[in-house]
Enzyme design. Structure first.
Site, PDB file in Angstrom:
ATOM      1  N   ARG A   1      11.399  -3.210  11.491  1.00 55.33           N
ATOM      2  CA  ARG A   1      10.134  -2.755  12.276  1.00 55.33           C
ATOM      3  C   ARG A   1      10.115  -3.859  13.538  1.00 55.33           C
ATOM      4  O   ARG A   1       9.859  -4.992  13.218  1.00 55.33           O
ATOM      5  CB  ARG A   1       8.891  -2.640  11.416  1.00 55.33           C
ATOM      6  CG  ARG A   1       8.661  -1.305  10.932  1.00 55.33           C
ATOM      7  CD  ARG A   1       7.678  -1.199  10.072  1.00 55.33           C
ATOM      8  NE  ARG A   1       6.188  -1.779  10.407  1.00 55.33           N
ATOM      9  CZ  ARG A   1       5.101  -1.633   9.831  1.00 55.33           C
ATOM     10  NH1 ARG A   1       5.133  -0.935   8.716  1.00 55.33           N
ATOM     11  NH2 ARG A   1       4.107  -2.022  10.328  1.00 55.33           N
TER      12      ARG A   1
ATOM     13  N   ARG B   1      -9.679   1.078   8.537  1.00 61.61           N
ATOM     14  CA  ARG B   1      -9.362  -0.236   8.662  1.00 61.61           C
ATOM     15  C   ARG B   1     -10.482  -0.973   9.452  1.00 61.61           C
ATOM     16  O   ARG B   1     -10.560  -2.064   9.666  1.00 61.61           O
ATOM     17  CB  ARG B   1      -8.192  -0.410   9.715  1.00 61.61           C
ATOM     18  CG  ARG B   1      -6.924  -0.893   8.993  1.00 61.61           C
ATOM     19  CD  ARG B   1      -5.811  -1.062  10.185  1.00 61.61           C
ATOM     20  NE  ARG B   1      -4.505  -1.542  10.065  1.00 61.61           N
ATOM     21  CZ  ARG B   1      -3.656  -1.090   9.689  1.00 61.61           C
ATOM     22  NH1 ARG B   1      -3.380   0.181   9.164  1.00 61.61           N
ATOM     23  NH2 ARG B   1      -2.487  -1.986   9.230  1.00 61.61           N
TER      24      ARG B   1
ATOM     25  N   LYS C   1       0.944  -1.198  -0.039  1.00 57.73           N
ATOM     26  CA  LYS C   1      -0.159   0.163  -0.010  1.00 57.73           C
ATOM     27  C   LYS C   1       0.844   1.298   0.142  1.00 57.73           C
ATOM     28  O   LYS C   1       0.572   2.166  -0.814  1.00 57.73           O
ATOM     29  CB  LYS C   1      -1.099   0.033   1.164  1.00 57.73           C
ATOM     30  CG  LYS C   1      -1.852  -1.110   1.494  1.00 57.73           C
ATOM     31  CD  LYS C   1      -2.860  -0.903   2.581  1.00 57.73           C
ATOM     32  CE  LYS C   1      -2.014  -0.963   3.991  1.00 57.73           C
ATOM     33  NZ  LYS C   1      -1.420  -2.218   4.252  1.00 57.73           N
TER      34      LYS C   1
ATOM     35  N   ARG D   1      -1.293  -9.601  12.931  1.00 56.33           N
ATOM     36  CA  ARG D   1      -1.653  -8.436  11.954  1.00 56.33           C
ATOM     37  C   ARG D   1      -2.776  -9.233  10.930  1.00 56.33           C
ATOM     38  O   ARG D   1      -3.547  -8.664  10.566  1.00 56.33           O
ATOM     39  CB  ARG D   1      -0.549  -7.712  11.636  1.00 56.33           C
ATOM     40  CG  ARG D   1      -0.153  -6.753  12.788  1.00 56.33           C
ATOM     41  CD  ARG D   1       1.270  -6.307  12.678  1.00 56.33           C
ATOM     42  NE  ARG D   1       1.424  -5.551  11.281  1.00 56.33           N
ATOM     43  CZ  ARG D   1       2.616  -5.624  10.583  1.00 56.33           C
ATOM     44  NH1 ARG D   1       3.596  -6.171  11.169  1.00 56.33           N
ATOM     45  NH2 ARG D   1       2.669  -4.982   9.622  1.00 56.33           N
TER      46      ARG D   1
ATOM     47  N   ARG E   1      11.062  -6.776   5.084  1.00 51.52           N
ATOM     48  CA  ARG E   1      11.197  -5.451   5.118  1.00 51.52           C
ATOM     49  C   ARG E   1      12.334  -4.823   6.020  1.00 51.52           C
ATOM     50  O   ARG E   1      12.771  -5.277   6.926  1.00 51.52           O
ATOM     51  CB  ARG E   1       9.881  -4.817   5.729  1.00 51.52           C
ATOM     52  CG  ARG E   1       8.698  -4.891   4.952  1.00 51.52           C
ATOM     53  CD  ARG E   1       7.508  -4.037   4.993  1.00 51.52           C
ATOM     54  NE  ARG E   1       6.688  -4.148   6.329  1.00 51.52           N
ATOM     55  CZ  ARG E   1       5.521  -3.932   6.260  1.00 51.52           C
ATOM     56  NH1 ARG E   1       4.745  -3.311   5.385  1.00 51.52           N
ATOM     57  NH2 ARG E   1       4.731  -4.347   7.344  1.00 51.52           N
TER      58      ARG E   1
HETATM   59  N1  LIG Z   1      -6.564   2.874  11.259  1.00 43.08           N
HETATM   60  C1  LIG Z   1      -6.013   2.342  11.990  1.00 43.08           C
HETATM   61  N2  LIG Z   1      -6.666   1.885  13.003  1.00 43.08           N
HETATM   62  C2  LIG Z   1      -6.077   1.351  14.137  1.00 43.08           C
HETATM   63  N3  LIG Z   1      -4.634   1.104  14.131  1.00 43.08           N
HETATM   64  C3  LIG Z   1      -4.003   1.515  12.930  1.00 43.08           C
HETATM   65  C4  LIG Z   1      -4.410   2.041  12.142  1.00 43.08           C
HETATM   66  N4  LIG Z   1      -3.617   2.420  10.963  1.00 43.08           N
HETATM   67  C5  LIG Z   1      -2.323   2.026  11.721  1.00 43.08           C
HETATM   68  N5  LIG Z   1      -2.544   1.388  12.991  1.00 43.08           N
HETATM   69  C6  LIG Z   1      -1.575   0.772  13.934  1.00 43.08           C
HETATM   70  O1  LIG Z   1      -0.371   0.996  13.358  1.00 43.08           O
HETATM   71  C7  LIG Z   1       0.440  -0.380  13.084  1.00 43.08           C
HETATM   72  C8  LIG Z   1       1.196  -0.308  12.078  1.00 43.08           C
HETATM   73  O2  LIG Z   1       0.367   0.114  10.697  1.00 43.08           O
HETATM   74  P1  LIG Z   1       0.847  -0.087   9.318  1.00 43.08           P
HETATM   75  O3  LIG Z   1       2.115   0.510   9.054  1.00 43.08           O
HETATM   76  O4  LIG Z   1      -0.353   0.551   8.421  1.00 43.08           O
HETATM   77  O5  LIG Z   1       1.005  -1.627   9.097  1.00 43.08           O
HETATM   78  P2  LIG Z   1       0.674  -2.849   8.222  1.00 43.08           P
HETATM   79  O6  LIG Z   1      -0.308  -2.352   7.408  1.00 43.08           O
HETATM   80  O7  LIG Z   1       1.814  -3.215   7.687  1.00 43.08           O
HETATM   81  O8  LIG Z   1       0.143  -3.583   9.541  1.00 43.08           O
HETATM   82  C9  LIG Z   1      -1.053  -1.297  12.981  1.00 43.08           C
HETATM   83  O9  LIG Z   1      -0.638  -2.765  13.130  1.00 43.08           O
HETATM   84  C10 LIG Z   1      -1.831  -0.856  14.109  1.00 43.08           C
HETATM   85  O10 LIG Z   1      -1.311  -0.881  15.355  1.00 43.08           O
END
Ligand SMILES: Nc1ncnc2c1ncn2[C@@H]1O[C@H](COP(=O)(O)OP(=O)(O)O)[C@@H](O)[C@H]1O
Length: 297
Positions: free
Chosen positions: A232, A154, A77, A243, A188
């Site tokens: 990370r 999300r 993404k 996740r 990553r």
């Molecule tokens: N819209 C969201 N709602 C709730 N938690 C979020 C949201 N966006 C990000 N997070 C938090 O940030 C973390 C990292 O997000 P992100 O970088 O988008 O990781 P990925 O898509 O690789 O899981 C998520 O695992 C979550 O804990």
């Protein structure tokens, strides 16, 4: 349109809408969230309210695009949202980046966020709305218009509230097999100095039973970043699997929400960037100028 008007209208809509009175929403959040209300208020330094700086139902021809990227962790993404944001001149706003920025600060929420993120759980809607609100306001002050959101919404609640506040034009749902996603997440790497994103995974799956193979070359760092790579803390196998589990659980209603509104574009990634980017541009009707050679770069 004056920002203040929009903020007031957005707040008003939330206060008076029957399904989303602010108190109702707040109570729902309070009961479902992992962080407390007062923590979220600390973050903004002001009484909480959902996204404050969104353009409320502006005619799309008077503003830049308002797009959303959906997709499982590791699908890319960030990569494609960032390329599109450069191409369209709109900001790429990744809620994961906003969470990580907050995490690395000395703010009051940092420790609590670390715990949530490192378990692969979702941060509470309210904290996310506060972070996003702050980011949009800062952008608006700089004259930004439109956005490509990555990692938000999300949950169905996030999608519904976003829809109450503004029109989303298009939602791009990136898809890839889960075994490949896992390899990509574990591969990553980030340069601790420049923040560049790389991937050391070399995906080369042969086609079988009429299913095409898939090749994704590693995205290796330049020599000056190579010794500064970090991973990370939430990209361990255990946390990535958690996740995925949470993503699979919460994504279907969000996809259905946008599908039923005719906004969802499903996009199966056919391979790495050189193969996928031109096809994505074509799917978005954006392939009319400067072409596929530069796209693959
Ligand atoms: N819209 C969201 N709602 C709730 N938690 C979020 C949201 N966006 C990000 N997070 C938090 O940030 C973390 C990292 O997000 P992100 O970088 O988008 O990781 P990925 O898509 O690789 O899981 C998520 O695992 C979550 O804990």
């Amino acid at each position: 349109m004056a920002v203040l008007n929009r903020l007031l209208r957005a707040k008003k809509e939330l206060s008076f809408s029957s399904s989303y009175s602010w108190m109702t929403t707040a109570c729902m959040w309070r009961s479902s969230s992992s962080a407390t209300f007062s923590d979220a208020a600390d973050l903004s330094g002001a009484p909480s309210s959902p996204i404050k700086a969104l353009p409320v139902r502006q005619d799309p021809k008077d503003r830049n695009v308002q797009w959303v990227f959906l997709g499982c962790p590791g699908v890319g993404k960030g990569t494609y949202a960032s390329r599109l944001s450069n191409r369209l001149g709109v900001p790429h706003i990744a809620t994961g980046d906003l969470v990580r920025e907050e995490l690395s600060s000395t703010g009051p929420l940092s420790k609590q966020l670390a715990e949530i993120v490192n378990q692969g759980k979702l941060v509470s809607d309210e904290i996310i709305f506060n972070l996003l609100s702050r980011r949009l306001e800062a952008g608006e002050a700089k004259g930004e218009s439109g956005f490509i959101l990555d990692g938000f919404p999300r949950t169905i609640r996030q999608a519904e509230i976003l829809e109450d506040l503004t029109d989303i034009d298009l939602v791009i749902n990136l898809k890839l097999r889960e075994d490949i996603l896992l390899e990509k997440c574990l591969g990553r790497r980030i340069c601790s100095q420049c923040g560049g994103n790389f991937n050391i995974a070399n995906i080369d799956i042969k086609g079988e039973n009429e299913k095409p193979g898939i090749y994704m070359a590693p995205l290796l760092p330049p020599p000056h970043c190579a010794s500064k790579l970090i991973t990370r803390s939430d990209d361990t196998e255990e946390v990535v699997k958690e996740r995925f589990r949470i993503y699979n659980e919460s994504s279907q209603p969000v996809e259905e929400f946008y599908r039923s509104r005719g906004k969802l574009l499903e996009f199966d990634l056919p391979g790495g960037i050189p193969e996928s980017w031109p096809k994505l541009l074509r799917a978005l009707n954006l392939d009319d100028h400067d072409g596929e050679q530069s796209a693959a770069a």
